[in-house]
Scaffold this motif. Sequence first.
Motif: not given
Lengths: 194, 194
Positions: A137, A146-150, A165-166, A168, A170-172
């Motif tokens: 990250i 840009h981070i779209q997902g993990i 992470l959730r 924060r 993020y689509d994990l």
Amino acid sequence: MRELEKRIQQDGVLYPGNVVKVDTFLNHQIDVSLMQNMAREFANHFKEKPITKVFTIEASGISLATLTAAELNVPCVFAKKAKSINLGDDVYSTDIVSYTHKNTYEVIVAKYVLHPEDQILIIDDFLANGCALNGLIELVEAAGAHIQGIGVAIEKGFQPGGASLRARGYDLLSLAIIDEVDEQTNAITFRAQD
Amino acid sequence: MRELEKRIQQDGVLYPGNVVKVDTFLNHQIDVSLMQNMAREFANHFKEKPITKVFTIEASGISLATLTAAELNVPCVFAKKAKSINLGDDVYSTDIVSYTHKNTYEVIVAKYVLHPEDQILIIDDFLANGCALNGLIELVEAAGAHIQGIGVAIEKGFQPGGASLRARGYDLLSLAIIDEVDEQTNAITFRAQD
């Protein structure tokens, strides 16, 4: 993902310190057929997002990242663990703590493969404390991308990385979340997921 | 393979010491579409052989080995460069000299993923002096398994690794063989292949 959970139950081996060894099918020997199905799960989950690159870290995330990139029809980039004399100084860099190997290592990615306009899907095999993913990250953020997902194959739900992470935002997506392991009985309890 | 040669001509960068940098499409950022075509070339060349496993070494061989294994519908195994605390002592081991990083490193593979009955296709991204491939060959031989062939993305034909492996009788397919590089003009000469 039921197929992965079943395989972990069948072939995963528990070791002291909550270690779940999956190296006969996931990160030393790779069951490519299983991994293609996992890649399809990621592609299906993230298909509405405008992903331009899949990003992972050497070495054990590369297979899954490659197959996911193939499904999404985008390139794959893997961060490198040591300074290569071939990569030059034109890199983003961060330090990652490894609990597995009990050390800290520098991770780098060339500036010319991550750009501000990139929409990144981060992929890795394991998520426990989240050190490796946080390093990735940081590299994406350093590039202004840009981070779209993990996407993660196996999350250890009893360690704090996934929850953090959730929280924060993020689509994990973790394909299997292990909530409990019992070395005595070799029992593995998975979190129920949709 | 014409597509790979064209890409090397277009995006490869020459550095002093006959270094050909291909990390925007082959071993840092990966053009997965190109690599799928490369995997299909390997699968086509080796399709008559009774291959049971694709074997490579971390990290930059993993993408190509995974996609080749997917084409052949067999598992993929990658040798690891450092002793992992998770892998235990049940391993075959050898030392490999790296000219790129100017050091020697130990490479290991768990005994439980290579068996005497295995028919192995070795895959790697680069072949120059052949140090990495010779290390992989040693690991396969230590397991008593049989090598059916070797597939390499880029061979440096002006270094001795490829000629040595062919002289020893291995079925070696290099998708692009660079016979000469000229740093002054940035010219790359490929060996004519069928």
